[in-house]
Scaffold this motif. Structure first.
Motif, mmCIF file in Angstrom:
data_model
loop_
_atom_site.group_PDB
_atom_site.id
_atom_site.type_symbol
_atom_site.label_atom_id
_atom_site.label_comp_id
_atom_site.label_asym_id
_atom_site.label_seq_id
_atom_site.Cartn_x
_atom_site.Cartn_y
_atom_site.Cartn_z
ATOM 1 N N SER A 645 0.856 -1.203 -0.175
ATOM 2 C CA SER A 645 -0.045 0.161 0.129
ATOM 3 C C SER A 645 0.880 1.107 -0.038
ATOM 4 O O SER A 645 0.427 2.427 -0.650
ATOM 5 N N VAL A 672 1.664 -3.676 10.273
ATOM 6 C CA VAL A 672 1.180 -4.038 8.897
ATOM 7 C C VAL A 672 0.471 -5.300 8.890
ATOM 8 O O VAL A 672 0.996 -6.307 9.408
ATOM 9 N N ASP A 676 -0.725 -7.387 3.279
ATOM 10 C CA ASP A 676 -0.281 -6.053 2.695
ATOM 11 C C ASP A 676 1.417 -6.219 2.465
ATOM 12 O O ASP A 676 1.706 -5.135 2.115
#
Length: 780
Positions: A645, A672, A676
């Motif tokens: 991201s 995180v 991702d």
């Protein structure tokens, strides 16, 4: 093969037409000597030669074969010490030039695969020095030029001077002593300048008499005053002749020294001329390359006799060698039986000679060791032989030589004798030849042979069509249908009374009448089948056209769709470029603020992230195949990963749970989600280079950056990010590898260094640092 067959099948006329297509005597000589071969590999090689040349003509329309001569006799005289004439030297130079032009022409063709032609022209030797030597001595008209040697220039200057003096002297006399002259002109006799003097003034003029007129009234006198000048002029001309001979001998010696190369060139050019003569002949008859075999198979669609004009010839389909190897053709006279016979024989000879045949593409021909033919009235008056005897003499000779590799053509087999005996002989001869495995085509009038094809394996009946309504043959060959006599129908059309025709029918046997009725039925069925075939062909053409139209419309649709995608993307890209420019301005302003105030690094990274996320994804022109997501390995502390991201790379600090990790991004630590993250690599502890640490983290940055091969804009973007990372890592200096190249990238790096706040100084690398291909940056 017997040379007689070439005359009977008119192969010699084909050769004559072929030789007329050659551009030089070299090609004509090879064309006139062309004979069919019985070796399959040789024939295939010949066909490939012709096909390559035909492809070049199709692509280029012409071939530069002008200026080529057969210089072999000239080379022979030069090698034995003979002096060549200026015109002969010019022929040599012209042939050298023609070879160079042809070599260049073939080598520059990129639209076709030409292995044979390229191999030939590769062996052509340019011989530029010899060509220049000849052209510098002899002009285009075959005259040795003044500049051929300094001596010749001096001699000719002397000749012109002497001629001027003689003419000036004599022209003065034409004015002062005009009454003594028959005409006030200066002329030449015996290569000496003279005046036309009247007979009565001979004594008054004096000098040497060289000639007189036919009437004797005029004497051509060389006055004593110009005798010495004429002598000097003649002496200079003799010197000129000797110097010219010396120059020509010198050129002849040079030509003799290159004799082997010249002979090689002229041999290759003759082969090329011959190949393109075959290609031009093929174009003139609309020929096609036949596929050659040795299985006895012949397939020709829309075959035409090459010696009959296109406006008159009727194409026919002919097949032999698969379902049947022999054809018996029946039908009326002047119906085209003999033409069909000669067509097959002539096309066989042409194919085996390497010539293309007048048929549609996809034709197939076979190899015969011998072609035999008994065609036409070959009655020999000298031998006092009848027509029948002459035919039988020929047939006996054929039967003594025929085998399974032979093509045998019989025209009106068994004619010229009693019909019953002739028919019996014809069937016996056909049986003998067919049993030997030969390929046979025979024509006949005998009704008994109409049933021959029904009772023999490998034999089929055929006929030439006759239109009873117009009383004219159509020249169409009907395979599988024996011919009818059509005598009753023709007689009826010509006005013979019906009762006479009925009486004649009564004289016919029931069996003959049944055969005629059967043939009539077959003909009608054949015509019906042809009509159905033509109708089906028409429907097929319409369907194919519809398919092409749909393909074109679909292609237009795809093109229009692509254009719309392109316009939409261009519009979106403009908006993105504008937004990015504004974003870059913001980033620049933020950097200035950082210099002036204490802006946290993680705040700057987060702002940059939001800017990148603001860029929309553009639609792709073509749907890309969906890639399967790479399965994530079990991550460990220290693994290098990419946060999808944020589009940033960092390292795993610790595992919080199966679905969440703590990741170090620069100076930031964040949680995180596992989905991702993208695994990058797992590195062993580095030994070669020290690890730069920042606040206890293992954030690794190399002390050099390699930008070689990068585009200018991409390189500067990488450089900007790298300087930030290196600054965070605490390096005092770094090396930027940009290579030497054009210097554009080096200048870009230097310009970037001058304006970047974190760079204190920049210099080129030393001798042990990479020299001018490296820029060393000192960081603040």
């Amino acid at each position: 093969m017997d040379d007689r067959i070439f005359h009977v099948l008119e192969y010699d006329k084909i050769i004559e037409q072929l030789s007329q297509q050659a551009s030089s005597s070299l090609g004509r000589e090879q064309a006139k000597g062309l004979k069919p071969s019985s070796d399959l590999e040789i024939v295939r090689k010949r066909q490939n030669d012709t096909d390559e040349a035909a492809n070049v003509l199709r692509l280029k329309g012409h071939v530069p074969l002008g200026g080529i001569s057969d210089i072999k006799p000239i080379l022979k005289r030069a090698t034995i010490g003979g002096m060549l004439q200026p015109e002969e030297c010019l022929d040599v130079a012209s042939t050298i030039y023609g070879g160079k032009v042809m070599k260049s022409f073939i080598e520059e063709i990129e639209d076709a695969y030409l292995p044979i032609l390229n191999e030939l022209v590769e062996d052509i030797v340019p011989l530029n020095d010899l060509e220049r030597a000849i052209k510098s001595c002899i002009d285009d008209h075959g005259k040795v030029m003044d500049g051929a040697s300094d001596t010749l220039r001096t001699i000719r200057s002397k000749i012109r001077s002497n001629e001027s003096r003689v003419r000036d002297k004599l022209e003065g006399w034409t004015k002062s002593k005009s009454k003594m002259l028959s005409d006030a002109i200066v002329t030449i006799r015996n290569d000496r300048y003279v005046l036309p003097v009247k007979q009565e003034y001979r004594g008054a003029m004096g000098g040497i008499v060289h000639d007189q007129s036919s009437s004797g009234a005029t004497l051509f006198i060389e006055p004593q005053a110009v005798v010495e000048l004429n002598n000097q002029l003649q002496e200079a001309k003799v010197q000129e002749k000797h110097e010219i001979e010396r120059i020509l001998m010198e050129l002849s010696d040079k030509i003799a020294n290159d004799e082997s190369f010249l002979y090689q060139n002229v041999t290759i050019l003759g082969q090329l001329d011959f190949m393109f003569a075959k290609a031009r002949f093929s174009k003139s008859i609309k020929g096609a390359k036949p596929k050659m075999n040795d299985q006895g198979i012949i397939k020709m669609k829309s075959a035409r006799h090459p010696l009959i004009d296109d406006s008159d010839v009727v194409p026919n389909d002919i097949e032999l060698g698969e379902d049947y190897s022999s054809i018996v053709i029946t039908g009326p006279n002047t119906g085209g039986k003999t033409v069909t016979l000669k067509l097959v024989g002539l096309c066989s000879l042409m194919a085996q000679a390497g010539l293309q045949i007048p048929a549609l593409d996809g034709c197939e021909m076979t190899i015969f060791d011998n072609v035999f033919a008994d065609i036409g009235d070959e009655q020999s008056i000298e031998q006092s032989l009848s027509t029948f005897s002459s035919h039988m003499t020929n047939i006996v000779d054929i039967l003594s030589k025929v085998d399974h590799k032979s093509l045998v053509l019989f025209d009106e087999l068994g004619a010229g004798t009693d019909p019953q005996e002739g028919a019996a002989l014809a069937m016996s001869i056909l049986d003998d030849v067919v049993n030997r495995g030969a390929t046979v085509i025979a024509t006949t009038h005998y009704p008994e042979l109409k049933a021959f094809g029904y009772n023999r394996d490998g034999v089929i009946n055929a006929s030439v069509e006759f239109d009873v309504q117009t009383l004219q043959p159509t020249y169409r060959l009907l395979i599988g249908v024996p011919g009818r006599s059509n005598a009753f129908e023709i007689s009826r059309r010509l006005g013979l009374k019906e009762n006479v025709i009925e009486t004649a029918k009564g004289h016919m046997g029931q069996e003959s009448e049944s055969v005629e009725n059967m043939i009539a039925s077959l003909e009608e069925s054949k015509r019906g089948a042809d009509r159905d075939y033509e109708e089906a062909e028409e429907h097929l053409q319409q369907a194919q056209q519809l398919h092409r139209d749909l393909e074109e419309k679909w292609e237009l649709f795809e093109q229009k769709r692509e254009e719309l995608y392109q316009k939409a993307e261009e519009k979106a890209q403009k908006a993105i470029d504008k937004a990015r420019k504004e974003a870059e301005d913001i980033v620049a302003e933020m950097r200035q603020m950082k210099n002036q105030a204490e802006l946290k690094e993680h705040e700057w990274i987060e702002a940059r992230k939001h800017l990148d996320e603001a860029q929309p994804e553009l639609a792709k022109k073509q749907a890309q195949p969906k890639q399967k997501k790479q399965s994530l390995p079990s991550l460990q502390q220290g693994d290098e990963v990419k946060v999808i991201s944020w589009n940033q790379t960092g390292h795993i600090i610790e595992k919080i749970s199966d679905k969440e990790y703590q990741v170090q991004l620069g100076i930031m630590k964040m949680k995180v989600k596992a989905n991702d993250l993208e695994f990058v690599k797992r590195e062993e502890p580095l030994k070669e280079k020290p690890m730069a640490t920042v606040k206890g983290s293992s954030y690794h940055v190399k002390p050099e950056l390699d930008l070689r091969g990068e585009r200018y804009e991409d390189a500067l973007k990488r450089l900007e990010k790298y300087i930030d990372d290196a600054t965070l890592a605490g390096y005092p200096q770094v090396s930027i590898i940009h290579g030497k190249g054009t210097g554009a990238l080096r200048k870009g790096v230097e310009a970037f260094a001058k304006r970047h706040r974190s760079i204190a100084a920049a210099r080129s690398g030393g001798m042990n640092e990479g020299g001018s291909g490296v820029t060393v940056l000192e960081l603040r």
